[in-house]
Scaffold this active site. Sequence first.
Site, PDB file in Angstrom:
ATOM      1  N   LYS A 132     -17.225 -17.510   4.436  1.00  0.00           N
ATOM      2  CA  LYS A 132     -19.025 -17.385   4.709  1.00  0.00           C
ATOM      3  C   LYS A 132     -19.586 -16.688   4.172  1.00  0.00           C
ATOM      4  CE  LYS A 132     -18.225 -16.213   9.739  1.00  0.00           C
ATOM      5  NZ  LYS A 132     -18.537 -15.507  10.563  1.00  0.00           N
ATOM      6  N   ARG A 175       0.278  -1.091  -0.199  1.00  0.00           N
ATOM      7  CA  ARG A 175      -0.229   0.318  -0.007  1.00  0.00           C
ATOM      8  C   ARG A 175       0.582   1.243  -0.156  1.00  0.00           C
ATOM      9  NH1 ARG A 175      -5.625  -1.007   3.362  1.00  0.00           N
ATOM     10  NH2 ARG A 175      -6.290  -2.422   2.879  1.00  0.00           N
ATOM     11  N   GLY A 191      -6.985  -9.060   1.018  1.00  0.00           N
ATOM     12  CA  GLY A 191      -6.062  -9.727   1.538  1.00  0.00           C
ATOM     13  C   GLY A 191      -5.117 -10.931   1.070  1.00  0.00           C
ATOM     14  N   GLY A 196     -12.259  -4.801   1.701  1.00  0.00           N
ATOM     15  CA  GLY A 196     -13.680  -4.009   2.488  1.00  0.00           C
ATOM     16  C   GLY A 196     -14.115  -3.222   1.089  1.00  0.00           C
TER      17      GLY A 196
HETATM   18  C1  3PG Z   1      -8.635  -1.831   5.438  1.00  0.00           C
HETATM   19  O1  3PG Z   1      -7.500  -2.161   5.302  1.00  0.00           O
HETATM   20  O2  3PG Z   1      -9.419  -2.925   5.592  1.00  0.00           O
HETATM   21  C2  3PG Z   1      -8.590  -0.181   5.196  1.00  0.00           C
HETATM   22  O3  3PG Z   1      -7.379   0.294   5.467  1.00  0.00           O
HETATM   23  C3  3PG Z   1      -9.668  -0.149   6.341  1.00  0.00           C
HETATM   24  O4  3PG Z   1      -9.436  -0.367   7.993  1.00  0.00           O
HETATM   25  P1  3PG Z   1     -10.519  -0.374   8.567  1.00  0.00           P
HETATM   26  O5  3PG Z   1     -11.641  -1.805   8.489  1.00  0.00           O
HETATM   27  O6  3PG Z   1     -10.213  -0.672   9.931  1.00  0.00           O
HETATM   28  O7  3PG Z   1     -11.904   0.556   8.475  1.00  0.00           O
HETATM   29 MG    MG Z   2     -11.029  -3.429   6.767  1.00  0.00          MG
END
Ligand code: 3PG
Ligand code: MG
Length: 393
Positions: free
Chosen positions: A197, A35, A349, A372
Amino acid sequence: MKLTIARVDLARRRVFLRADLNTPLDHGAVSDDTRLRAVVPTIQYALNAGAAVVLASHLGRPKGKPAPEFSLRPIAERLESLLGQQLELAPDCVGPETLAKAKSLAPGQLLLLENLRFHKEEEANDDGFARSLAELADCYVDDAFAAAHRAHASIAAITKHLQPAAAGLLMEQELTALGRILESPEKPLVAILGGAKVSDKITLVEHLLEKVDALLIGGGMAFTFLRSLGHDVGRSLVESDQLDTARRTLDAARRRGVNLVLPVDAVVADGLDSRQGRTVGIREIPSGQMGLDIGPHTVERFTAALGGARTIVWNGPMGVFEQPAFAAGTLALARAVAGASAFTVIGGGDTVAAVTQAGVAQKIGYISTAGGAFLEFLEGRKLPGVEALTDAT
Ligand code: 3PG
Ligand code: MG
């Protein structure tokens, strides 16, 4: 269309650059700088254009108060070496000292703010806090696609006080690549979903069914679908409250003519800690065992389904691939995706780790930096971080 950084005159301006520098740390050191590398082009672009850059990010989930283990210090050090340029870390992200440092920046200089989430107002999208952040600069650039699903002060509320608000180079790249999946993708479009899930992915499945020609489902979530068809799946992961949903989804796929492909074999073992698994047909899972990877016949079927695809999107591993005994299916699929003659997009990830582990990351069309936000974008949801950007005229 949203305003992009290329259309903002940056010369002699102070830019508030919101990035997602939320990277994994191991014993206080950056263990994966993907990142950080991804935002370097935007930082360099702004500095070369004659801007002073105030760079901001969250790191981890420090719950609204300072915590040394969530300091951006290790990020600052790695960024310095990636940029080949000195970079100061401010003691906080707001306050008089930080404001003075921001104001004294000359064109071409860079200041990194301390973790935004050391203040609870960040996640509360607090307007007063957003105004304090806005005071640090005179225009706004958002490159934090991976955090674009969060309506936080440095992402949403700040744009009420700092205009124009433009997409950075990474943000633009992510929106273009992911947009190619949802808006007029080259067909056939095939989606591959895995992970544990059904409940995490059901909105995505429902949205993708309207778009895709084929949907391949592996990972733990496949067992809920198989169970909903009446298969005995032993002790495999099944979400019993999702069985109706799974059945409805299979019906919807049939009605739409989507080729929904489920595993035909699995690697089974006693549990997650087992050192070794055994491949069985999907109807032959022993009652005391659980499926922990897709089997070779499933890999063949999935690979065949990718054959004619022109666009492929993949999220979620096919099994417990962190364990060598249950990694073969995910790694074989990674090679199949990489080998397909299609535009391929992956995100999340685990999925990124899988293509990296398989040694095929270079052959993937686009690797998203988001988890997300990647899923929410593909669910067709509006992301606060994108909505907040200035409309291009
Ligand atoms: C992530 O890695 O999902 C983003 O940086 C957002 O982080 P968070 O899920 O803690 O809001
Ligand atoms: Mg996250």
